[in-house]
Scaffold this active site. Structure first.
Site, PDB file in Angstrom:
ATOM      1  N   ARG A  43       0.818  -1.219   0.000  1.00  0.00           N
ATOM      2  CA  ARG A  43       0.000   0.000   0.000  1.00  0.00           C
ATOM      3  C   ARG A  43       0.849   1.266   0.000  1.00  0.00           C
ATOM      4  O   ARG A  43       0.322   2.370  -0.169  1.00  0.00           O
ATOM      5  CB  ARG A  43      -0.917   0.010   1.229  1.00  0.00           C
ATOM      6  CG  ARG A  43      -2.049  -1.006   1.126  1.00  0.00           C
ATOM      7  CD  ARG A  43      -3.022  -0.873   2.267  1.00  0.00           C
ATOM      8  NE  ARG A  43      -2.416  -1.221   3.545  1.00  0.00           N
ATOM      9  CZ  ARG A  43      -3.066  -1.200   4.710  1.00  0.00           C
ATOM     10  NH1 ARG A  43      -4.328  -0.814   4.755  1.00  0.00           N
ATOM     11  NH2 ARG A  43      -2.447  -1.552   5.818  1.00  0.00           N
ATOM     12  N   LYS A 142       3.206 -19.919   5.907  1.00  0.00           N
ATOM     13  CA  LYS A 142       2.497 -20.349   7.105  1.00  0.00           C
ATOM     14  C   LYS A 142       2.243 -19.133   7.994  1.00  0.00           C
ATOM     15  O   LYS A 142       2.948 -18.109   7.849  1.00  0.00           O
ATOM     16  CB  LYS A 142       3.315 -21.403   7.839  1.00  0.00           C
ATOM     17  CG  LYS A 142       4.533 -20.831   8.568  1.00  0.00           C
ATOM     18  CD  LYS A 142       5.153 -21.839   9.471  1.00  0.00           C
ATOM     19  CE  LYS A 142       6.287 -21.243  10.272  1.00  0.00           C
ATOM     20  NZ  LYS A 142       5.883 -20.357  11.331  1.00  0.00           N
ATOM     21  N   HIS A 172       9.838 -23.372   5.169  1.00  0.00           N
ATOM     22  CA  HIS A 172      11.253 -23.134   4.849  1.00  0.00           C
ATOM     23  C   HIS A 172      12.176 -24.187   5.452  1.00  0.00           C
ATOM     24  O   HIS A 172      13.300 -24.369   4.992  1.00  0.00           O
ATOM     25  CB  HIS A 172      11.674 -21.724   5.282  1.00  0.00           C
ATOM     26  CG  HIS A 172      11.841 -21.545   6.754  1.00  0.00           C
ATOM     27  ND1 HIS A 172      10.822 -21.151   7.576  1.00  0.00           N
ATOM     28  CD2 HIS A 172      12.927 -21.702   7.553  1.00  0.00           C
ATOM     29  CE1 HIS A 172      11.259 -21.071   8.819  1.00  0.00           C
ATOM     30  NE2 HIS A 172      12.530 -21.403   8.840  1.00  0.00           N
ATOM     31  N   LYS A 176      16.067 -26.363   3.971  1.00  0.00           N
ATOM     32  CA  LYS A 176      17.385 -26.343   4.608  1.00  0.00           C
ATOM     33  C   LYS A 176      18.267 -27.453   4.033  1.00  0.00           C
ATOM     34  O   LYS A 176      17.809 -28.581   3.848  1.00  0.00           O
ATOM     35  CB  LYS A 176      17.245 -26.516   6.120  1.00  0.00           C
ATOM     36  CG  LYS A 176      16.672 -25.302   6.840  1.00  0.00           C
ATOM     37  CD  LYS A 176      16.583 -25.575   8.332  1.00  0.00           C
ATOM     38  CE  LYS A 176      16.092 -24.331   9.077  1.00  0.00           C
ATOM     39  NZ  LYS A 176      17.075 -23.235   9.061  1.00  0.00           N
ATOM     40  N   GLU A 210      15.051 -22.158  20.229  1.00  0.00           N
ATOM     41  CA  GLU A 210      15.430 -20.780  19.910  1.00  0.00           C
ATOM     42  C   GLU A 210      15.834 -20.075  21.199  1.00  0.00           C
ATOM     43  O   GLU A 210      15.177 -20.237  22.233  1.00  0.00           O
ATOM     44  CB  GLU A 210      14.266 -20.034  19.252  1.00  0.00           C
ATOM     45  CG  GLU A 210      13.779 -20.649  17.952  1.00  0.00           C
ATOM     46  CD  GLU A 210      12.620 -19.853  17.369  1.00  0.00           C
ATOM     47  OE1 GLU A 210      12.835 -18.691  16.971  1.00  0.00           O
ATOM     48  OE2 GLU A 210      11.509 -20.386  17.322  1.00  0.00           O
ATOM     49  N   ASP A 229       2.795 -22.391  15.567  1.00  0.00           N
ATOM     50  CA  ASP A 229       3.910 -21.753  14.874  1.00  0.00           C
ATOM     51  C   ASP A 229       5.006 -22.733  14.486  1.00  0.00           C
ATOM     52  O   ASP A 229       5.658 -22.568  13.447  1.00  0.00           O
ATOM     53  CB  ASP A 229       4.498 -20.654  15.766  1.00  0.00           C
ATOM     54  CG  ASP A 229       5.513 -19.778  15.042  1.00  0.00           C
ATOM     55  OD1 ASP A 229       5.242 -19.401  13.888  1.00  0.00           O
ATOM     56  OD2 ASP A 229       6.571 -19.484  15.621  1.00  0.00           O
ATOM     57  N   HIS A 234       6.718 -27.232  10.985  1.00  0.00           N
ATOM     58  CA  HIS A 234       8.136 -27.596  10.945  1.00  0.00           C
ATOM     59  C   HIS A 234       8.401 -28.961  11.585  1.00  0.00           C
ATOM     60  O   HIS A 234       9.004 -29.846  10.977  1.00  0.00           O
ATOM     61  CB  HIS A 234       8.986 -26.546  11.658  1.00  0.00           C
ATOM     62  CG  HIS A 234       8.890 -25.174  11.083  1.00  0.00           C
ATOM     63  ND1 HIS A 234       8.644 -24.945   9.751  1.00  0.00           N
ATOM     64  CD2 HIS A 234       9.016 -23.950  11.662  1.00  0.00           C
ATOM     65  CE1 HIS A 234       8.624 -23.639   9.535  1.00  0.00           C
ATOM     66  NE2 HIS A 234       8.843 -23.025  10.670  1.00  0.00           N
ATOM     67  N   LYS A 334      10.857 -21.015  22.737  1.00  0.00           N
ATOM     68  CA  LYS A 334      11.610 -19.761  22.697  1.00  0.00           C
ATOM     69  C   LYS A 334      12.285 -19.513  24.046  1.00  0.00           C
ATOM     70  O   LYS A 334      11.868 -20.049  25.075  1.00  0.00           O
ATOM     71  CB  LYS A 334      10.680 -18.602  22.345  1.00  0.00           C
ATOM     72  CG  LYS A 334      10.154 -18.669  20.912  1.00  0.00           C
ATOM     73  CD  LYS A 334       9.388 -17.414  20.543  1.00  0.00           C
ATOM     74  CE  LYS A 334       9.004 -17.424  19.069  1.00  0.00           C
ATOM     75  NZ  LYS A 334      10.188 -17.373  18.186  1.00  0.00           N
TER      76      LYS A 334
END
Length: 488
Positions: A43, A142, A172, A176, A210, A229, A234, A334
């Site tokens: 936009r 996703k 993704h 890898k 992570e 997520d 994954h 996380k």
């Protein structure tokens, strides 16, 4: 082969942080087909020149070795164009149609890098504008929905405008290099496949850890959580790659058929397994590398009473002849102790011990995904320590390790995940993309967990940032007599 690659959300985080650097690397490596255009759509009121300047400034945040110099970017910038659009306004798609109509590219890729709520609308409007040509390919990021019903609704809309072979649902992790080598390890070598079964394997562990928190994505994460997520896509895709039967060939549908069989073979959830075999956690304040960090509830965009999980550990089984009785453990979260993604295949001990070995010692195959990329094979061997009694040392075994680092072996200029996947889209290769029935089956398996959590008064278990998650995750795996790799 000429192509037009349209990036819906062309000024967004994903576009400049992942997609543009990947496209530039393909350009630098000479693998991006000639005669291409990259058309950013958003936009923002930008000219082509202003868009190129914007992307150039964003490249300042890219890892040094992957950052273009002025001459390289000037050549790459010739590919960049911009079309101002509000994706919710049907009339704006005429601007895109006009730009695409300037020439007849061999392939047109529509990459929908937008908020998930716009997926269905964007696909509908692309079709309404007559842009769903036979040579059009649509790429969807996703998460594709937030539950089974919403996923099905999106797929219905997408497949009303495109056929399945035009739809590239991207994960993704499948791009890898380490995951590609997982397929090569299993189906390109005769060494492991005869051992890849219940008779020789005790358990398999998948860890995707992570060390970062939610950063600036607190509001997004509040509506998503780790199960949606990371696990639904994954982690389950990695489980499929480990557990699938050898496909009849390397064609996309042959591979995806076998992955679907794995998803359909996952043990169904019961009230007992939901309470004992699934652990959810949420990070509290802690210490990362000597620096104090806030808890999840103190992050921007997060409710102070949030029940959103930032950690999931679970146990499941693949109920078929190859894997019956072998537990598969998945752990992801996380603000964990380190950034580390790996798959650990733990083999059974020898059926009859004739040597002295460390308690519980057995062979292990570790497939490192990130930040390391390679294989570790843990074996037992006789040592030759002259300080030990010769007879005793001849009867004793000690752990030894074979370590293959793919970055060292093949060089640091390996093709990155998004670079590989974008080139596959342009070329029309579907092997590394997820089919609609795969995705729906994954949601079907995950949904009972989401439903259980809705009525679970306990909520996520707190864990200090910088640790490996709540202690309940260790207790879960210990009930089977096993432990996570850092605890053994």
């Amino acid at each position: 082969m000429s192509f037009d690659l349209v990036l819906f959300g062309g000024t967004g985080d994903l576009a400049w942080r992942k997609l543009m650097p990947a496209l530039f690397q393909a350009f630098r490596h000479g693998t991006l087909p000639e005669g291409g255009r990259i058309i950013g759509v958003a936009r923002d009121d930008l000219t082509d020149a202003q868009y190129r300047t914007l992307i150039q400034t964003r490249f300042d945040s890219v890892e040094g070795a992957k950052r273009p110099n002025a001459e390289e970017f000037a050549r790459f910038a010739d590919l960049l164009q911009f079309v101002r659009m509000d994706l919710s306004r049907p009339g704006d798609y005429a601007r895109l149609a006009e730009r695409l109509g300037e020439r007849e590219a061999d392939t047109v890729v529509m990459y929908v890098a937008t908020a998930p709520a716009l997926f269905a609308t964007t696909c509908e409007q692309i079709a309404a504008a007559g842009l769903n040509w036979p040579n059009t390919r649509i790429v969807l990021e996703k998460p594709l929905g937030h539950d089974l019903a919403s996923n099905r609704a999106i797929n219905r809309t997408v497949l009303s405008a495109f056929n399945e072979r035009q739809v590239f649902r991207i994960d993704h992790y499948l791009g890898k290099p380490s995951v590609q080598n997982l397929f090569a390890l299993r189906f390109g070598n005769a060494l492991f496949e005869p051992l890849w079964r219940r008779e020789t394997i005790a358990n398999i562990q998948i860890t995707i850890a992570e060390d970062l928190g939610v950063e600036k994505r607190g509001a997004f994460y509040e509506t998503t959580g780790t199960l949606r997520d990371m696990v639904q896509n994954h982690a389950l895709q990695l489980l499929c790659a480990i557990g699938m039967e050898p496909p009849i060939n390397a064609h996309a549908d042959a591979i995806r058929d076998e992955k679907l069989k794995v998803l359909r073979s996952l043990a169904p959830w019961t009230p007992q397994t939901l309470s004992q075999h699934v652990v959810r956690g949420q990070y509290a304040a802690g210490n990362m590398g000597g620096v104090a960090v806030p808890g999840y509830r103190d992050e921007a965009g997060v409710s102070h009473e949030s029940r959103t999980e930032t950690f999931v550990a679970l146990r499941t089984e693949i109920a078929n002849w190859r894997w019956a009785g072998v537990p598969f453990y998945i752990r992801t979260g996380k603000r964990l102790a380190s950034r580390d993604a790996h798959i650990e295949v733990n083999f059974r001990p020898t059926p009859h011990a004739i040597f002295k070995a460390p308690l519980g010692a057995a062979n292990r195959l570790v497939i490192n995904l990130q930040p390391k990329d390679g294989l570790e094979l843990h074996l037992l061997a006789q040592g030759q320590d002259h300080r030990q009694n010769t007879r005793a040392s001849a009867q004793s075994l000690a752990p030894v390790q074979l370590d293959l680092d793919f970055d060292t072996r093949f060089g640091a200029e390996r093709v990155g995940a998004y670079e590989r996947l974008l080139l596959d889209v342009i070329d029309g290769r579907l092997n590394l993309f997820v089919r609609s029935d795969e995705q729906e089956e994954a949601w079907r398996w995950v949904e009972p967990i989401l439903d259980f959590w809705q009525t679970d008064a306990q909520g996520p278990r707190p864990y200090a940032a910088g640790t490996w998650g709540p202690s309940a995750a260790s207790a879960m795996i210990a009930r089977d007599g096993y432990c996570w790799s850092e605890e053994c």
